[in-house]
Design an enzyme around this catalytic site. Sequence first.
Site, PDB file in Angstrom:
ATOM      1  N   GLU A 134     -42.993  43.755 -22.863  1.00 35.16           N
ATOM      2  CA  GLU A 134     -43.139  44.994 -22.108  1.00 35.16           C
ATOM      3  C   GLU A 134     -44.605  45.372 -21.913  1.00 35.16           C
ATOM      4  O   GLU A 134     -44.985  45.903 -20.861  1.00 35.16           O
ATOM      5  CB  GLU A 134     -42.366  46.138 -22.762  1.00 35.16           C
ATOM      6  CG  GLU A 134     -42.558  46.286 -24.258  1.00 35.16           C
ATOM      7  CD  GLU A 134     -41.539  45.528 -25.092  1.00 35.16           C
ATOM      8  OE1 GLU A 134     -41.524  44.288 -24.979  1.00 35.16           O
ATOM      9  OE2 GLU A 134     -40.779  46.170 -25.851  1.00 35.16           O
ATOM     10  N   CYS A 147     -44.392  49.468 -28.737  1.00 35.87           N
ATOM     11  CA  CYS A 147     -44.187  49.270 -27.305  1.00 35.87           C
ATOM     12  C   CYS A 147     -43.614  50.512 -26.644  1.00 35.87           C
ATOM     13  O   CYS A 147     -43.835  50.745 -25.450  1.00 35.87           O
ATOM     14  CB  CYS A 147     -43.286  48.073 -27.064  1.00 35.87           C
ATOM     15  SG  CYS A 147     -44.047  46.504 -27.545  1.00 35.87           S
ATOM     16  N   TRP A 204     -21.261   5.239 -28.255  1.00 34.97           N
ATOM     17  CA  TRP A 204     -21.249   6.693 -28.394  1.00 34.97           C
ATOM     18  C   TRP A 204     -19.826   7.228 -28.326  1.00 34.97           C
ATOM     19  O   TRP A 204     -19.004   6.747 -27.551  1.00 34.97           O
ATOM     20  CB  TRP A 204     -22.061   7.329 -27.269  1.00 34.97           C
ATOM     21  CG  TRP A 204     -23.495   6.923 -27.229  1.00 34.97           C
ATOM     22  CD1 TRP A 204     -24.076   6.019 -26.380  1.00 34.97           C
ATOM     23  CD2 TRP A 204     -24.540   7.409 -28.064  1.00 34.97           C
ATOM     24  NE1 TRP A 204     -25.415   5.911 -26.644  1.00 34.97           N
ATOM     25  CE2 TRP A 204     -25.734   6.762 -27.668  1.00 34.97           C
ATOM     26  CE3 TRP A 204     -24.583   8.334 -29.110  1.00 34.97           C
ATOM     27  CZ2 TRP A 204     -26.954   7.009 -28.282  1.00 34.97           C
ATOM     28  CZ3 TRP A 204     -25.813   8.580 -29.713  1.00 34.97           C
ATOM     29  CH2 TRP A 204     -26.977   7.913 -29.302  1.00 34.97           C
ATOM     30  N   THR A 238     -26.077  10.199 -43.779  1.00 38.00           N
ATOM     31  CA  THR A 238     -26.273  10.041 -42.340  1.00 38.00           C
ATOM     32  C   THR A 238     -27.502   9.189 -42.060  1.00 38.00           C
ATOM     33  O   THR A 238     -27.501   8.337 -41.175  1.00 38.00           O
ATOM     34  CB  THR A 238     -26.410  11.418 -41.673  1.00 38.00           C
ATOM     35  OG1 THR A 238     -25.172  12.116 -41.800  1.00 38.00           O
ATOM     36  CG2 THR A 238     -26.765  11.298 -40.209  1.00 38.00           C
TER      37      THR A 238
END
Length: 386
Positions: free
Chosen positions: A54, A86, A189, A215
Amino acid sequence: MTTDEQYMRRALDLARAGVGLVSPNPAVGAVVVDASGREVGAGTHTYDGVKHAEVLALEQAGHASRGGTLYLNLEPCSHRGRTGPCADAAIAAGIRRVVCSMQDPNPRVAGQGFAKLRDAGIAVQVGVFEAEAKKLNESFAKYIQSGKPLVTLKSAMTLDGKIADASKPGVEPGCATPATEGARSGYHWITGEIARAHVQELRHQSDAILAGVGTVLADDPLLTDRSGRPRRRKLLRVILDSYLRIPLTSRVIQTADNDVLVLHSIAEEQPRRALEAKGIRVQQIASTADGRPDFAAIIKRLGELEITSLLIEGGALVNGAALASGEGDKVFLYYAPKVFGDGAVPFIAGESLHGKAQCVQKLELHRFGEDFAVEGYLRDPYTAST
């Protein structure tokens, strides 16, 4: 579309331009429209830019902001932080009206900015595109209220809930998945290119990504943000590795640039020193009764590092532990029109969720070519204060 909706849409687009550049602050965009209805100022907040959206918009508008309208997606702050309030800037600029999507979830603001504007005689309207604005800043809301990141569990699987084909070489049954790099099965995939591209968008929106050592051993992923969009700080790659088994030759380690954190619960000194010699941050974390890293402790630690959003891309054991811990906030689950059947790796393993069923709410369905995804919440980020 009304004039207010038109300019609020513009403010939201400006706010989205700050994703990846603003954390740990909220994403905010602002537009100033003069008394004749013409846009005269616009701003996007970025953390390194310091000035709020702003203020940038008001500075660009200059004298034209007097008697005008300020549009923004988040309540103007009322306190002094790295910048001044602000709300005060809007008052000083002579703004006549403020249109905003939502109240700031920051307890230091939480309506006080609106109150200051109204006390100064400025008309305030709140709620235009509120749902979109809340979703945009849900990680900030969770973090600013609890000191913890928004935790999203992401996975890709077949229609029968399998995340890897058991025939994949190197997969440790029940604990590893190739889902981290888009869900491969063997050398194929699970999901298509469109879904895999969207995964990079999720990574771009996140401060950190987490996977288990299983993983890494099975799939050797990079775990990086490859969206091509700029970000202020690198995606923190967090590896859960109780005994520090991660190979020094893995791609995560080989590409580390102060952006890899390995968390262990029980480990020998030698592998720790070897990792640290590679520039890897290694930290011990509290463990559960079975010796695995405790998820509550992990989330707390990441919050201390100013991580506002965490994307979990783990294997079956990590998924199970994350759900059982109750630390998850939402899920983003991709499904491919395939079936693997018995023997394939399930979505979760190692944890019994008996009596701990997770109810997913506010469901959204997304289509990615032949694949689809389910997005939903395990709890509301705006009320998850503990």
